[in-house]
Write a protein that holds these residues in place. Sequence first.
Motif, PDB file in Angstrom:
ATOM      1  N   PRO A 115      79.306 106.236 -21.673  1.00 56.45           N
ATOM      2  CA  PRO A 115      79.408 107.697 -21.758  1.00 56.45           C
ATOM      3  C   PRO A 115      79.458 108.296 -20.352  1.00 56.45           C
ATOM      4  N   ALA A 116      80.043 109.476 -20.234  1.00 54.48           N
ATOM      5  CA  ALA A 116      80.104 110.144 -18.931  1.00 54.48           C
ATOM      6  C   ALA A 116      78.698 110.367 -18.395  1.00 54.48           C
ATOM      7  N   LYS A 117      78.548 110.214 -17.086  1.00 45.70           N
ATOM      8  CA  LYS A 117      77.229 110.401 -16.479  1.00 45.70           C
ATOM      9  C   LYS A 117      76.828 111.873 -16.546  1.00 45.70           C
ATOM     10  N   ILE A 118      75.571 112.107 -16.852  1.00 51.92           N
ATOM     11  CA  ILE A 118      75.066 113.464 -17.045  1.00 51.92           C
ATOM     12  C   ILE A 118      73.996 113.768 -16.004  1.00 51.92           C
ATOM     13  N   ALA A 119      74.138 114.912 -15.345  1.00 46.11           N
ATOM     14  CA  ALA A 119      73.102 115.404 -14.434  1.00 46.11           C
ATOM     15  C   ALA A 119      72.117 116.209 -15.277  1.00 46.11           C
ATOM     16  N   MET A 120      70.935 115.644 -15.480  1.00 44.34           N
ATOM     17  CA  MET A 120      69.985 116.228 -16.430  1.00 44.34           C
ATOM     18  C   MET A 120      68.987 117.146 -15.738  1.00 44.34           C
ATOM     19  N   ASP A 121      68.778 118.319 -16.308  1.00 39.54           N
ATOM     20  CA  ASP A 121      67.684 119.198 -15.908  1.00 39.54           C
ATOM     21  C   ASP A 121      67.046 119.741 -17.179  1.00 39.54           C
ATOM     22  N   GLU A 122      66.024 120.559 -17.026  1.00 41.05           N
ATOM     23  CA  GLU A 122      65.294 121.014 -18.214  1.00 41.05           C
ATOM     24  C   GLU A 122      66.184 121.789 -19.176  1.00 41.05           C
TER      25      GLU A 122
END
Length: 317
Positions: free
Chosen positions: A267-274
């Motif tokens: 899956p595409a990489k995700i930049a995770m935040d709250e």
Amino acid sequence: MPSKLDQLRTMSTVVADTGDMESIRAFKPTDATTNPSLILKASQLPAYARLVEEAIVWGRRQNAMVGDVTDRIAINFGSELTKIVPGRVSTEVDADLSFDTDASVAKAKKFIALYKERGISHDRILIKVASTWEGIQAVKRLQAEGIDCNMTLIFSIAQAIAAADAGAFLISPFVGRILDWHKKAGGGPYTPETDPGVKSVREIYTYYKAYGIKTVVMGASFRSTGEVEALAGCDRLTISPELLEALSKEEGELKPQLDPNHVGPAPAKIAMDEKHFRWMMNEDQMATEKLSDGIRLFAHDLAALRTMVEQRLTAAA
């Protein structure tokens, strides 16, 4: 030909999902993991009455709070498990702290200190924390201090990515509970290959390996040996005694289904935040409901354990 359990051991680290010491001795897993539900169940068995009784006697002598006694019961079980398995033992932070980062950190440090008093090093223990946003922040702080954590109640890629960003040592995606939700919602029939819980773990595994994430993936909450076999090769698999026994009796070739060197498209990489985490969870009805259900179940069983302790303390007085 070796049993499927013996074959599985060559592909994945096998972990016992139980508080039953005799089952662990019988199947010789590398690690062991418990939760409030498993400890409540085990505490009612005559074979483990001494672990509960020791905590009750201690609590009476110390005039201890009920919570301190239930903590001691958890540590009693965990300490016994460290004598049986060569690897790690997971001990779970109270489910009713799942939305309190500071309290979760404090409880985790208390557990580590209690183990240390018994001569058990922190590197034998994994602190289990529910994969809420608050729990993930607690794990981020604990991992930074060298306390390895097991993020439990994982039902989505969003939780898995946030846990990895926090530096979690290990995550426990719940295969069977995902399947339960989809079947209740009218899905299926499913095969091990189309099982939504299996597919979820495979997606997480692929994401982690494709992007070089070191967090360990440990499939959990299995409903059948078919689910286990469909995840052969996953980093770790935590399996109930019933399924361990079934696998130990099954013959035939077991082929690895997951390979870190051949993971396929990720899956595409995700930049995770709250905000992103909460939105992805909001959009995932299954993950939201199962996380909530899991926390309630563990909290209910922890409350039952506390009630039993309170009654025993009162009777002892």
